[in-house]
Motif scaffolding. Structure first.
Motif, PDB file in Angstrom:
ATOM      1  N   TRP A 105      -1.497   4.567  -5.968  1.00  0.00           N
ATOM      2  CA  TRP A 105      -2.932   4.778  -5.858  1.00  0.00           C
ATOM      3  C   TRP A 105      -3.186   6.072  -5.098  1.00  0.00           C
ATOM      4  CZ3 TRP A 105      -4.872  -0.733  -4.047  1.00  0.00           C
ATOM      5  CH2 TRP A 105      -4.716  -1.628  -5.113  1.00  0.00           C
ATOM      6  N   CYS A 136      -5.838   0.281   4.459  1.00  0.00           N
ATOM      7  CA  CYS A 136      -5.015  -0.098   5.614  1.00  0.00           C
ATOM      8  C   CYS A 136      -5.826  -0.054   6.907  1.00  0.00           C
ATOM      9  CB  CYS A 136      -3.807   0.831   5.721  1.00  0.00           C
ATOM     10  SG  CYS A 136      -2.576   0.595   4.413  1.00  0.00           S
ATOM     11  N   LYS A 192      -5.660   4.322  -0.210  1.00  0.00           N
ATOM     12  CA  LYS A 192      -4.689   3.455   0.450  1.00  0.00           C
ATOM     13  C   LYS A 192      -4.850   3.495   1.966  1.00  0.00           C
ATOM     14  CE  LYS A 192      -0.842   4.946  -1.497  1.00  0.00           C
ATOM     15  NZ  LYS A 192       0.598   4.934  -1.875  1.00  0.00           N
ATOM     16  N   MET A 217       0.820  -1.206   0.000  1.00  0.00           N
ATOM     17  CA  MET A 217       0.000   0.000   0.000  1.00  0.00           C
ATOM     18  C   MET A 217       0.861   1.265   0.000  1.00  0.00           C
ATOM     19  SD  MET A 217      -3.253  -0.629  -0.147  1.00  0.00           S
ATOM     20  CE  MET A 217      -2.781  -1.873  -1.352  1.00  0.00           C
TER      21      MET A 217
END
Length: 346
Positions: A193, A202, A198, A188
């Motif tokens: 992105w 997470c 992201k 990530m």
């Protein structure tokens, strides 16, 4: 790092299998197969580091098994090859899912929500590993090597149970699956992105881990697995019978529940209880137990399942002193009397 590998190898083959062997196996393809992208020196250094650490871990195991074994007593597990077992593969796979948080329960319950979230986390790990080893995203060598290690470790772990008779327990996969979260986190961090997306992914992954952990702890707190054993311990303490025999996982629980008052000589299996030779399990066994037989009245504790594997001709002559849904307890007037009955004498 090499010193740590040496010490890990001296602790037995487990760390070699779950860490150093997968590192070596994952480092070779990166160096041999991947196209040169300007960091060949980094890949060579990684390969050499993995190789050296693997060699040191093997050296530690040799020191353990060939030198220390001659001076100290410790448990050695004999692992043998077997025919491929699909059942063992399924068992290992189900154990991996349970470690990620999968649990049983009614379909229309909170368990479904948690299981659904768990499968999403597993999917995130799978996507992260796939993109890491295939190069679908522009990731650093560290991120790709971490994905490669994780994949190799899982494959070796499953194959170990598929082709050997090593006993299975869910806790054995923890040293491997603990890397699942770093795999997601590193992926990530580096994937190109949107930052908000992201962060959301997470937070979702960490939230699922937290909720599954809380649920497991809460469920465990409401399950009293030692109640049947406490009945046995109370019965023995009331009658001052504090020496006896049981299998490993039962005997140590009895000692713990009695605050050390009940001294249990443990064996690896129930059949070993009914042998008069050196039949004790050496793992976590008091040295005194290895050198001296118990004095006074002794007890034999068997689970209902273990009872079926024991000498019925002997047990048929004895009346159980106590039993409940889980355990059967026999009491004999001293070890010598017990040994005579084993030998067929009265």
């Amino acid at each position: 790092m090499s010193v740590l590998a040496l010490l890990a190898g001296m602790g037995g083959p487990r760390q070699i299998i779950v860490l150093y062997l997968p590192l070596l196996c994952s480092s070779v393809p990166w160096f041999v197969l991947e196209k040169s992208d300007g960091n060949g020196l980094e890949k060579l250094s990684y390969l050499l580091a993995c190789t050296v650490n693997f060699v040191f871990s093997i050296a530690g195991y040799v020191i353990n098994s060939k030198i220390l074994a001659q001076k100290f007593q410790f448990m050695v597990y004999d692992i043998h090859y077997k025919d491929f077992s699909l059942e063992s593969v399924v068992q290992a796979f189900n154990g991996i899912l349970r470690t990620f948080g999968y649990s049983g329960g009614k379909i229309f319950s909170f368990a479904t929500v948690l299981n659904g979230c768990m499968f999403m986390v597993v999917l995130m790990v799978a996507v992260s590993v796939y993109t890491g080893i295939t190069g679908k995203c522009r990731l650093s060598f560290f991120a790709r090597s971490l994905s490669g290690y994780f994949l190799c470790a899982v494959i070796i772990y499953v194959l170990l149970y598929a082709f050997t008779d090593i006993p299975y327990a869910d806790r054995y996969n923890l040293p491997i699956l603990v890397f699942a979260i770093p795999v997601i986190a590193v992926h990530m961090k580096e994937v190109l992105w949107n930052q908000t997306v992201k962060r959301g992914i997470c937070v979702f992954a960490l939230g699922v881990v937290y909720l599954c952990g809380v649920r497991k702890v809460y469920t465990a707190l409401n399950i009293d697995t030692t109640a049947p054993m406490r009945e046995v311990v109370d019965y023995l303490l009331d009658r001052q019978v504090v020496n006896g025999y049981a299998t490993f996982w039962n005997g140590n629980v009895m000692t713990e529940l009695s605050n050390g008052e009940v001294a249990v000589r443990t064996t690896s299996c129930a059949e070993d209880i009914f042998r008069t030779d050196d039949n004790l399990y050496r793992w976590l066994q008091l040295k005194e137990h290895m050198e001296h037989k118990p004095e006074g009245n002794i007890f034999i504790l068997l689970t209902q399942e273990e009872f079926a594997a024991c000498p019925q001709e002997l047990l048929a002559q004895e009346e159980a002193a106590f039993s409940n849904a889980n355990y059967i307890l026999y009491i004999f007037p001293g070890y010598d009397e017990f040994a005579k009955r084993l030998e067929g004498r009265t």
